[in-house]
Every structure is written in structure tokens, then in C-alpha cells.
Design a protein around this motif. Structure first.
Motif, PDB file in Angstrom:
ATOM      1  N   CYS A 153      -4.693 -11.177   6.324  1.00 44.95           N
ATOM      2  CA  CYS A 153      -4.039 -10.363   5.277  1.00 44.95           C
ATOM      3  C   CYS A 153      -3.022  -9.378   5.820  1.00 44.95           C
ATOM      4  O   CYS A 153      -2.335  -8.709   5.032  1.00 44.95           O
ATOM      5  CB  CYS A 153      -5.098  -9.611   4.468  1.00 44.95           C
ATOM      6  SG  CYS A 153      -6.016  -8.409   5.460  1.00 44.95           S
ATOM      7  N   GLY A 154      -2.920  -9.266   7.168  1.00 48.47           N
ATOM      8  CA  GLY A 154      -1.949  -8.323   7.738  1.00 48.47           C
ATOM      9  C   GLY A 154      -2.287  -6.903   7.335  1.00 48.47           C
ATOM     10  O   GLY A 154      -3.416  -6.428   7.522  1.00 48.47           O
ATOM     11  N   GLU A 155      -1.313  -6.220   6.736  1.00 49.87           N
ATOM     12  CA  GLU A 155      -1.519  -4.823   6.321  1.00 49.87           C
ATOM     13  C   GLU A 155      -1.869  -4.744   4.830  1.00 49.87           C
ATOM     14  O   GLU A 155      -1.823  -3.668   4.247  1.00 49.87           O
ATOM     15  CB  GLU A 155      -0.253  -4.027   6.601  1.00 49.87           C
ATOM     16  CG  GLU A 155       0.168  -4.037   8.046  1.00 49.87           C
ATOM     17  CD  GLU A 155       1.661  -3.735   8.185  1.00 49.87           C
ATOM     18  OE1 GLU A 155       2.502  -4.545   7.712  1.00 49.87           O
ATOM     19  OE2 GLU A 155       1.981  -2.698   8.748  1.00 49.87           O
ATOM     20  N   GLY A 156      -2.114  -5.891   4.199  1.00 51.30           N
ATOM     21  CA  GLY A 156      -2.733  -5.898   2.884  1.00 51.30           C
ATOM     22  C   GLY A 156      -1.834  -5.911   1.661  1.00 51.30           C
ATOM     23  O   GLY A 156      -2.320  -5.776   0.540  1.00 51.30           O
ATOM     24  N   LYS A 157      -0.544  -6.142   1.833  1.00 49.22           N
ATOM     25  CA  LYS A 157       0.342  -6.045   0.655  1.00 49.22           C
ATOM     26  C   LYS A 157      -0.042  -7.039  -0.448  1.00 49.22           C
ATOM     27  O   LYS A 157      -0.041  -6.671  -1.633  1.00 49.22           O
ATOM     28  CB  LYS A 157       1.815  -6.213   1.053  1.00 49.22           C
ATOM     29  CG  LYS A 157       2.153  -7.564   1.663  1.00 49.22           C
ATOM     30  CD  LYS A 157       3.633  -7.659   1.975  1.00 49.22           C
ATOM     31  CE  LYS A 157       4.034  -8.887   2.741  1.00 49.22           C
ATOM     32  NZ  LYS A 157       3.345 -10.136   2.492  1.00 49.22           N
ATOM     33  N   ASN A 177      -5.297   2.911  -5.668  1.00 52.71           N
ATOM     34  CA  ASN A 177      -6.473   3.110  -6.515  1.00 52.71           C
ATOM     35  C   ASN A 177      -7.200   1.818  -6.881  1.00 52.71           C
ATOM     36  O   ASN A 177      -7.606   1.652  -8.028  1.00 52.71           O
ATOM     37  CB  ASN A 177      -6.020   3.831  -7.794  1.00 52.71           C
ATOM     38  CG  ASN A 177      -6.968   4.939  -8.125  1.00 52.71           C
ATOM     39  OD1 ASN A 177      -7.962   5.125  -7.412  1.00 52.71           O
ATOM     40  ND2 ASN A 177      -6.698   5.630  -9.219  1.00 52.71           N
ATOM     41  N   VAL A 178      -7.260   0.893  -5.930  1.00 54.75           N
ATOM     42  CA  VAL A 178      -8.000  -0.353  -6.189  1.00 54.75           C
ATOM     43  C   VAL A 178      -9.087  -0.530  -5.130  1.00 54.75           C
ATOM     44  O   VAL A 178      -8.983   0.000  -4.021  1.00 54.75           O
ATOM     45  CB  VAL A 178      -7.091  -1.608  -6.190  1.00 54.75           C
ATOM     46  CG1 VAL A 178      -6.119  -1.571  -7.351  1.00 54.75           C
ATOM     47  CG2 VAL A 178      -6.371  -1.795  -4.872  1.00 54.75           C
ATOM     48  N   LYS A 179     -10.098  -1.276  -5.504  1.00 55.18           N
ATOM     49  CA  LYS A 179     -11.192  -1.572  -4.558  1.00 55.18           C
ATOM     50  C   LYS A 179     -10.931  -2.940  -3.938  1.00 55.18           C
ATOM     51  O   LYS A 179     -10.497  -3.868  -4.621  1.00 55.18           O
ATOM     52  CB  LYS A 179     -12.524  -1.612  -5.308  1.00 55.18           C
ATOM     53  CG  LYS A 179     -13.060  -0.261  -5.682  1.00 55.18           C
ATOM     54  CD  LYS A 179     -14.594  -0.308  -5.677  1.00 55.18           C
ATOM     55  CE  LYS A 179     -15.255   1.053  -5.785  1.00 55.18           C
ATOM     56  NZ  LYS A 179     -14.455   2.178  -6.132  1.00 55.18           N
ATOM     57  N   GLY A 221      -4.407  -3.521  11.133  1.00 55.45           N
ATOM     58  CA  GLY A 221      -4.031  -4.160   9.864  1.00 55.45           C
ATOM     59  C   GLY A 221      -5.070  -3.870   8.787  1.00 55.45           C
ATOM     60  O   GLY A 221      -4.724  -3.555   7.643  1.00 55.45           O
ATOM     61  N   ILE A 222      -6.333  -3.960   9.158  1.00 59.19           N
ATOM     62  CA  ILE A 222      -7.398  -3.719   8.166  1.00 59.19           C
ATOM     63  C   ILE A 222      -7.446  -2.243   7.775  1.00 59.19           C
ATOM     64  O   ILE A 222      -7.622  -1.910   6.601  1.00 59.19           O
ATOM     65  CB  ILE A 222      -8.758  -4.238   8.716  1.00 59.19           C
ATOM     66  CG1 ILE A 222      -8.698  -5.775   8.789  1.00 59.19           C
ATOM     67  CG2 ILE A 222      -9.912  -3.781   7.848  1.00 59.19           C
ATOM     68  CD1 ILE A 222      -8.353  -6.498   7.486  1.00 59.19           C
ATOM     69  N   ALA A 223      -7.220  -1.359   8.736  1.00 56.55           N
ATOM     70  CA  ALA A 223      -7.189   0.077   8.398  1.00 56.55           C
ATOM     71  C   ALA A 223      -6.064   0.344   7.397  1.00 56.55           C
ATOM     72  O   ALA A 223      -6.235   1.080   6.415  1.00 56.55           O
ATOM     73  CB  ALA A 223      -6.987   0.908   9.669  1.00 56.55           C
ATOM     74  N   LEU A 271      -3.834   1.241   1.936  1.00 53.63           N
ATOM     75  CA  LEU A 271      -2.957   0.820   0.834  1.00 53.63           C
ATOM     76  C   LEU A 271      -3.774   0.644  -0.461  1.00 53.63           C
ATOM     77  O   LEU A 271      -3.293   0.971  -1.551  1.00 53.63           O
ATOM     78  CB  LEU A 271      -2.258  -0.494   1.213  1.00 53.63           C
ATOM     79  CG  LEU A 271      -1.101  -0.951   0.327  1.00 53.63           C
ATOM     80  CD1 LEU A 271       0.049   0.063   0.328  1.00 53.63           C
ATOM     81  CD2 LEU A 271      -0.574  -2.320   0.781  1.00 53.63           C
ATOM     82  N   ALA A 272      -4.990   0.141  -0.313  1.00 55.37           N
ATOM     83  CA  ALA A 272      -5.856  -0.025  -1.490  1.00 55.37           C
ATOM     84  C   ALA A 272      -6.180   1.350  -2.095  1.00 55.37           C
ATOM     85  O   ALA A 272      -6.110   1.530  -3.314  1.00 55.37           O
ATOM     86  CB  ALA A 272      -7.141  -0.752  -1.094  1.00 55.37           C
TER      87      ALA A 272
END
Ligand SMILES: C[S@@+](CC[C@H](N)C(=O)[O-])C[C@H]1O[C@@H](n2cnc3c(N)ncnc32)[C@H](O)[C@@H]1O
Length: 213
Positions: free
Chosen positions: A46-50, A83-85, A71-73, A78-79
Motif C-alpha cells: 500500500c506504500g504510504e496509503g493513498k 478521520n477513517v479507520k 510506509g505503514i506509519a 493519513l487515515a
């Protein structure tokens, strides 16, 4: 010594290396299997989560992993900002274990990091982890004899054969099978890439007849 990718260093910076705008693939997935309560998505590499964060913002229940701690941090950060889980964790595509089933499993720019001996087991695993009628979406750069190797080719990336990706899904319904050649300017030197894209559905309904089309 643990294998550390160059991405770990790139993701250590404050800025988002890949930006925070979702890839076009997310819109394609939403059309194929729209979000609804309980629809589960897995983003592999997922990389940095975009993309994972965008999918969560659309209402999917999202799991995402990458081999990089940074990347996970950043995915978790970003989540939080949005405001998302999201269920984000560090894992290796070559040996991850998740005791869940998913409606959508996708991965962009990552399956080339599968080692040879893990390619077939990986597809057997993700196909098994997919719910009936679920979707798998993958892309991968492939080699062509008439296209020069990219100047910034990473020696840890496996070169895939053109069409190889599609061969693992011969028993699924193809929603999209594409091969495209495009210009790229990464590393500042213009070059070409050839990329295969597969979108397949785990059709588990009755045997179809002409009345069904
Ligand atoms: C081209 S980037 C794509 C990132 C993300 N999917 C996106 O589109 O923004 C490839 C990703 O694969 C990850 N990666 C490399 N080797 C991996 C492995 N063995 N297991 C899991 N992820 C890996 C890298 O850390 C990187 O985030």
C-alpha cells in the motif's frame, strides 16, 4: 540481515512520495463492486496509503500492508488525518498470512517483488482469500524485446513475461485484460514501460448459457 527496500528511505521524508490522491484504479473498483457495510478490501504493497485511505473514506472495510515501517506509519497518519479507520500493518508479499476473506484484493506496482518460487503460491492464496463474486486487480511491468530496460530499474524487481499475469486467472471471469505501453520520466531520463493490467472476478454462479448474456 533484513531486506530493506529503497522505499523505506523515500518514505522517511515528511512529504508523501506518491502524493495523497488515489490511483484511477480505485474508481474502477468502486464501479465494479460498490462500497457497502461489510465489504472488505485488501491493498497489498500500500506504500504510504493513498489508495487504502481513499477506499476506507468510501465506506469499505480496508486492510493494507507494505514491507516498509515508514510506509505503514504514514498510512496510519493519513487515515487519522482523513478521520477513517484502517487496518494497516507491516508484512512481506512473499509470506504474509491473513486469516480473513476479502471482496476486493488489489495491488499496484508491487507484485514484481514476489520471488520466483512464491508467484504461483501467492495467486493461489489471494484467489482462495477472495469471496465469491469478488474482484482481484493487479498490474505489473512486463518485458518486451523491443523496449529497453528502464534506466532506474531496481535489481530486486522481477521481470515479468508479457501475458504471464493473466495465466493465473484462466478459471476466473476477466473484467479487464490490458497491455499498455507508455512514456515515463522517472529518474529524469525519458523512457518507455510496458504494463499488464488484470481485473478478474471470482465468478461462482451457475454455468452460463446464451440466455444469461
Ligand atoms: C511502486 S510502490 C507502490 C505503492 C502503492 N501501491 C502506490 O501505488 O502508491 C511499490 C511498493 O511495494 C512495496 N514493497 C516492496 N517489496 C515488498 C514486499 N516484499 N512486500 C510488501 N511490499 C513490498 C514498497 O515498499 C512500495 O511501497
Amino acid at each position: 540481515m533484513a531486506y530493506i527496500t529503497q522505499y523505506e528511505k523515500w518514505y522517511a521524508k515528511e512529504d508523501y512520495f506518491w502524493g495523497t490522491e488515489p490511483n484511477e484504479l480505485c474508481h474502477e473498483l468502486i464501479k465494479l463492486l460498490p462500497p457497502a457495510p461489510g465489504i472488505k478490501v485488501l491493498d497489498i504493497g500500500c506504500g504510504e496509503g493513498k489508495d487504502a485511505v481513499f477506499m476506507a473514506s468510501q465506506g469499505y472495510d480496508v486492510y493494507a500492508f507494505d514491507i516498509t515501517e515508514n510506509g505503514i506509519a504514514k498510512t496510519k497518519r493519513l487515515a487519522e488525518t482523513n478521520n477513517v479507520k484502517i487496518n494497516a500493518f507491516v508484512a512481506d508479499i512473499n509470506n504474509f498470512k491473513i486469516d480473513e476473506k476479502f471482496d476486493i484484493i488489489y495491488s499496484t506496482g508491487t507484485i514484481q517483488y514476489l520471488v520466483d518460487s512464491e508467484i504461483a503460491p501467492f495467486f493461489a492464496k489471494v484467489k482462495e482469500m477472495t469471496e465469491p463474486n469478488g474482484i482481484n486487480w493487479f498490474n505489473v511491468f512486463v518485458s518486451k524485446p523491443f523496449i529497453a530496460k528502464a534506466p532506474d530499474y531496481d535489481e530486486n524487481e522481477k521481470e515479468w513475461k508479457s501475458g504471464q499475469l493473466f495465466s493465473y486467472y484462466s478459471d476466473w471471469k476477466f473484467e479487464r485484460v490490458d497491455e499498455e505501453i507508455f512514456r515515463c520520466n522517472s529518474s529524469g531520463i525519458p523512457h518507455l514501460h510496458c504494463m499488464d493490467v488484470l481485473v478478474a472476478r471470482k465468478y461462482t454462479g451457475k454455468v452460463l448459457g446464451p440466455e444469461d448474456i
